[in-house]
Design an enzyme around this catalytic site. Structure first.
Site, PDB file in Angstrom:
ATOM      1  N   HIS A  64    -123.870 -84.988   9.754  1.00  0.00           N
ATOM      2  CA  HIS A  64    -123.244 -84.104  10.728  1.00  0.00           C
ATOM      3  C   HIS A  64    -122.132 -83.319  10.030  1.00  0.00           C
ATOM      4  CE1 HIS A  64    -119.895 -86.907  10.994  1.00  0.00           C
ATOM      5  NE2 HIS A  64    -120.653 -87.869  11.495  1.00  0.00           N
ATOM      6  N   HIS A 112    -119.510 -85.093   7.712  1.00  0.00           N
ATOM      7  CA  HIS A 112    -119.900 -85.373   6.324  1.00  0.00           C
ATOM      8  C   HIS A 112    -119.788 -84.105   5.479  1.00  0.00           C
ATOM      9  CE1 HIS A 112    -122.656 -88.317   8.530  1.00  0.00           C
ATOM     10  NE2 HIS A 112    -121.932 -89.129   7.775  1.00  0.00           N
ATOM     11  N   CYS A 171    -119.534-102.060  12.054  1.00  0.00           N
ATOM     12  CA  CYS A 171    -118.530-101.808  11.000  1.00  0.00           C
ATOM     13  C   CYS A 171    -118.866-102.566   9.723  1.00  0.00           C
ATOM     14  CB  CYS A 171    -117.143-102.265  11.439  1.00  0.00           C
ATOM     15  SG  CYS A 171    -116.473-101.383  12.839  1.00  0.00           S
ATOM     16  N   LYS A 220    -113.730 -87.250  18.272  1.00  0.00           N
ATOM     17  CA  LYS A 220    -114.066 -87.325  16.860  1.00  0.00           C
ATOM     18  C   LYS A 220    -115.560 -87.101  16.676  1.00  0.00           C
ATOM     19  CE  LYS A 220    -114.516 -90.359  12.984  1.00  0.00           C
ATOM     20  NZ  LYS A 220    -114.837 -91.709  12.574  1.00  0.00           N
ATOM     21  N   LYS A 228    -122.079 -89.454  15.337  1.00  0.00           N
ATOM     22  CA  LYS A 228    -123.345 -89.531  16.045  1.00  0.00           C
ATOM     23  C   LYS A 228    -123.215 -90.450  17.250  1.00  0.00           C
ATOM     24  CE  LYS A 228    -128.149 -90.639  15.252  1.00  0.00           C
ATOM     25  NZ  LYS A 228    -128.698 -91.944  14.903  1.00  0.00           N
ATOM     26  N   HIS A 251    -116.788 -99.445  18.039  1.00  0.00           N
ATOM     27  CA  HIS A 251    -118.163 -99.361  18.523  1.00  0.00           C
ATOM     28  C   HIS A 251    -118.344 -99.742  19.991  1.00  0.00           C
ATOM     29  CE1 HIS A 251    -118.806 -99.382  14.139  1.00  0.00           C
ATOM     30  NE2 HIS A 251    -119.813 -98.605  14.449  1.00  0.00           N
ATOM     31  N   CYS A 299    -115.771-104.514  19.634  1.00  0.00           N
ATOM     32  CA  CYS A 299    -115.161-103.720  18.570  1.00  0.00           C
ATOM     33  C   CYS A 299    -114.522-102.471  19.180  1.00  0.00           C
ATOM     34  CB  CYS A 299    -116.242-103.313  17.569  1.00  0.00           C
ATOM     35  SG  CYS A 299    -115.682-102.082  16.384  1.00  0.00           S
ATOM     36  N   CYS A 302    -118.199-107.379  13.357  1.00  0.00           N
ATOM     37  CA  CYS A 302    -118.906-106.246  13.977  1.00  0.00           C
ATOM     38  C   CYS A 302    -120.013-105.795  13.046  1.00  0.00           C
ATOM     39  CB  CYS A 302    -117.960-105.079  14.266  1.00  0.00           C
ATOM     40  SG  CYS A 302    -118.854-103.605  14.839  1.00  0.00           S
TER      41      CYS A 302
HETATM   42 ZN   LIG Z   1    -117.361-101.847  14.897  1.00  0.00          ZN
END
Ligand SMILES: [Zn+2]
Length: 526
Positions: free
Chosen positions: A21, A24, A133, A305, A308, A158, A155, A130
């Site tokens: 995206h 990056h 992560c 932010k 995806k 997430h 998390c 997680c």
């Molecule tokens: Zn996470």
């Protein structure tokens, strides 16, 4: 070329499972512009990017897709990541994959060295982990779940439930490095930048560091721990090492000495891994710490932010298909102060494309080339006597070039562009004020007309050189149209730190037709 100081710059390696995206692409473009600048300044430059291909999540996705993790990674590198670099015109010197032998064997060497020197011990670990992560979460990033996850710990990044994992792990004695890291941040204020990032890191380390679990035995998709092959190396520990394995650590000491240490460009969300864990690892191995870690801000789309998982991901091709790769590169580096968060909008992109690239720079270039063609049959006239207004332009060019170089050194890429753009603005004003079309009406003004157009043409020469790291396509077209390739050689060979010295393009060079550098875009598209 390449006889100057060593300059080694890296991007984070892409997590191979991600979809590319604009976040990056932003990091890549920033590092690429800085690398191209240094390369063109004659510095001994090396730029590195690559992919992070180990870990449980990749294993799971590959299995779910009925393939092996290696084949899965191969496919993503070929179909997603290498094409991304082409889309945004990245000129990287190397691309490292963490599944390559050159990487894996050097990771093992590094680990063995730390183990032999007593920096690694075996222990039992139990904590909330997680999978997203790929890390055991610190208290600060564990929150109470809501909705379907009510009553569970999730998390913070997430929003998914954490798993309580207990396993025998190998640990890195990171706690040994708390004081040395704090001393490093103190002695070298530039080590972590920008200032906000530096402060955050210092705050974090002041609380004291825990030892770091660096192995996993619940899955096997990773680099094997050399003395215990029932364990694989924690994916972050493995991934960070790419910055040294790619330049020959443990394999080619001469090259390693030539390149290391590096400047690391990272997103601020992974700053801690780079500014805390990574230098501690290097200190343990007796290696030099990085030259600098620079954490850039987040791209925000509608206040969120870019990622995806938040469904705001925009593929870079959505922008480049309409505006081209040059405009992509320019826009993100000009519109956002490097180091701070910035908002992306199609309206802003469109407006800057039109005002700054098409009307500002592109139009200036076409007008000047057209006037040389019309009034001097395409031959760049010799200047006569310079007046104050001409000398003022020479001064603008010199100052812009010097300021831009200082800004690039400080990774203030937006400031460098702003400085260079003073040439665009001042030259446009100079032409309006000097009225070459009026001068051309009276042959008695031929000498003055020649001076004005020579000044404008050599200003374009400087712009082409200074902007070539950012706008490689447009500046090459301009360079050819100015006849500069014949007179001065290839654009990429022009020493960028000398670009501000006026009068380099010889009179008598022949210009040729210039197509619009930034063609009009029908508003319907954006
Ligand atoms: Zn996470």
């Amino acid at each position: 070329m390449a006889s100057g100081n060593s300059f080694y710059i890296t991007t984070p390696i892409f997590y191979v499972n991600d979809a590319p995206h604009i976040g990056h692409a932003y990091t890549e473009v920033a590092a690429d512009v800085v690398a191209r600048w240094h390369r063109q300044a004659g510095d001994d430059t090396w730029s590195l990017t690559g992919t992070d291909e180990h870990g449980e999540k990749i294993l799971r996705t590959a299995t779910a897709n009925g393939t092996t993790p290696q084949k899965w990674a191969d496919k993503l590198v070929t179909e997603a990541w290498k094409p991304l670099l082409e889309t945004i015109d990245i000129q990287n010197d190397d691309f490292i994959r963490t599944t390559e032998e050159r990487h894996e064997s050097s990771v093992q060497l590094f680990l063995q060295r730390l183990y032999d020197d007593g920096y690694i011990y075996s222990g039992e670990y139990e904590a909330l982990y997680c999978v997203g992560c790929e890390e055991f979460k610190p208290q600060s990033e564990i929150v109470n779940g809501t909705g379907p996850f009510e009553g569970q710990k999730v998390c913070a990044i997430h929003s998914k439930p954490l798993e309580l994992l207990k396993e025998k792990n190998y640990f890195f004695r990171m706690s040994d490095f708390t004081e040395r890291l704090l001393a490093l941040y103190e002695e070298r204020p530039d080590f972590v930048q920008p200032e906000s990032a530096r402060n955050e890191v210092i705050q974090f380390v002041r609380q004291g560091l825990s030892d770091l679990s660096i192995s996993r035995s619940s899955f096997d998709w990773g680099v094997k721990v050399p003395w215990d092959d029932s364990h694989v190396v924690y994916v972050w520990f493995d991934a960070l090492l790419n910055y040294i394995t790619a330049v020959g650590y443990g394999q080619d000491e001469a090259n390693f000495d030539r390149r290391w240490p590096a400047t690391h460009i990272v997103g601020k969300d992974i700053l801690r891994f780079h500014a805390v864990i990574w230098p501690a690892m290097l200190m343990a191995a007796g290696l030099e710490v990085p030259k600098q870690i620079f954490g850039h801000g987040w791209l925000l789309v509608g206040g969120e932010k870019m990622s995806k998982s938040k469904l705001t991901g925009i593929a870079p091709t959505e922008i480049t298909d309409t505006f081209g790769s040059d405009a992509f590169r320019y826009y993100f580096l000009r519109a956002i102060a490097f180091g701070q968060d910035g908002s992306f909008s199609w309206e802003d992109l469109s407006a800057r494309y039109q005002a700054e690239l098409a009307n500002g720079f592109g139009n200036l270039a076409s007008r000047v080339v057209a006037m040389v063609t019309k009034y001097f049959d395409g031959v760049v006239p010799a200047p006569a006597e310079y007046t104050d207004v001409d000398l003022a332009i020479q001064e603008v060019v010199k100052k812009a070039a010097d300021d831009a170089d200082s800004s690039i050194d400080a990774l203030a890429i937006h400031d460098a562009l702003a400085s260079i753009w003073t040439i665009v603005d001042e030259l446009n004003g100079y032409i309006t004020d000097s009225e070459p079309w009026a001068l051309a009406k009276d042959p008695a003004n031929a000498a003055r007309l020649g001076t004005v157009l020579y000044t404008a043409v050599d200003g374009l020469r400087a712009l082409a050189v200074l902007l070539s790291p950012v706008l490689p396509q447009a500046t090459h077209k301009l360079w050819d149209a100015l006849g500069a390739a014949e007179a001065l050689g290839a654009l990429v060979d022009q020493p960028i730190r000398d670009a501000g010295r006026f009068g380099q393009l010889p009179a008598g060079s022949t210009v040729s037709a210039l197509q619009a550098l930034f063609p009009r875009i029908e508003p319907a598209v954006a």
